[in-house]
Design a protein around this motif. Structure first.
Motif, PDB file in Angstrom:
ATOM      1  N   SER A 129       0.835  -1.200   0.000  1.00 59.11           N
ATOM      2  CA  SER A 129       0.000   0.000   0.000  1.00 59.11           C
ATOM      3  C   SER A 129       0.874   1.256   0.000  1.00 59.11           C
ATOM      4  CB  SER A 129      -0.910   0.001   1.223  1.00 59.11           C
ATOM      5  OG  SER A 129      -1.742   1.133   1.196  1.00 59.11           O
ATOM      6  N   ASP A 132      -3.128   3.201  -5.051  1.00 57.78           N
ATOM      7  CA  ASP A 132      -3.504   1.812  -4.777  1.00 57.78           C
ATOM      8  C   ASP A 132      -4.677   1.398  -5.656  1.00 57.78           C
ATOM      9  OD1 ASP A 132      -1.522   1.772  -2.860  1.00 57.78           O
ATOM     10  OD2 ASP A 132      -2.887   1.769  -1.136  1.00 57.78           O
ATOM     11  N   ILE A 187      -3.506  -5.197  -3.172  1.00 62.74           N
ATOM     12  CA  ILE A 187      -2.796  -4.299  -2.269  1.00 62.74           C
ATOM     13  C   ILE A 187      -2.759  -4.932  -0.890  1.00 62.74           C
ATOM     14  CG2 ILE A 187      -2.774  -1.981  -1.241  1.00 62.74           C
ATOM     15  CD1 ILE A 187      -2.365  -2.036  -4.307  1.00 62.74           C
TER      16      ILE A 187
END
Length: 162
Positions: A37, A47, A57
């Motif tokens: 992330s 993201d 993510i």
């Protein structure tokens, strides 16, 4: 096979090892792509952009990774999280980051250093040094134009050997 991209931790590093535009090249081959992330935030890749492209993510991307892509070499702490047999691909700086290399060896990882890819025709598609030198040249021209007290026309053209 899990391909992981961690967030770059070196101060001032704004690049990311994988941009959303190429995620599908990995997923079409059956690879799972996981991005830490915030990894692409300095490269204007959110993201959400990665998720839309097919990546997942998560926060801890290293522990189950088969292949780790990074710009800078992994830190000793990051290397300790790798599973035995993992492969890392980055600019490894083999003459400057001995302890990072030793940590990778201790973890049982294989490391490929992008700056050691031969600069020959057969390896041209993997020539990271030339692409980064091109970026540095453009950045230098922009910085020079910004600092110049006079108008600085940025007319750039390709010169061919005809």
């Amino acid at each position: 096979m899990r391909v992981a991209v961690p967030k770059e931790i070196k101060a001032g590093e704004k690049r990311v090892a994988l941009v959303p535009d190429v995620i599908n090249k990995f997923t079409k081959l059956g690879y799972e792509v996981v991005i830490e992330s915030g990894a692409g935030i300095h490269a204007q890749a959110t993201d959400k952009d990665y998720e839309t492209a097919g990546a997942r993510i998560q926060n801890d991307v290293l522990k189950d990774a088969d292949i780790v892509l990074s710009v800078q070499p992994l830190s000793t702490d990051q290397s300790a999280k790798l599973k035995k047999g993992a492969v890392t691909i980055s600019f490894l700086s083999p003459t400057n980051s001995i302890e990072n290399i030793e940590a990778l060896a201790k973890a049982g990882a294989t490391a490929f250093s992008m700056e050691l890819v031969p600069r020959i025709s057969r390896a041209q598609s993997m020539d990271a040094l030339t692409s980064q030198a091109l970026c540095a040249g453009y950045k230098a021209a922009l910085m020079g134009a910004e600092l110049s007290p006079r108008f600085f026309p940025l007319a750039m053209t390709i010169v061919t050997g005809k």
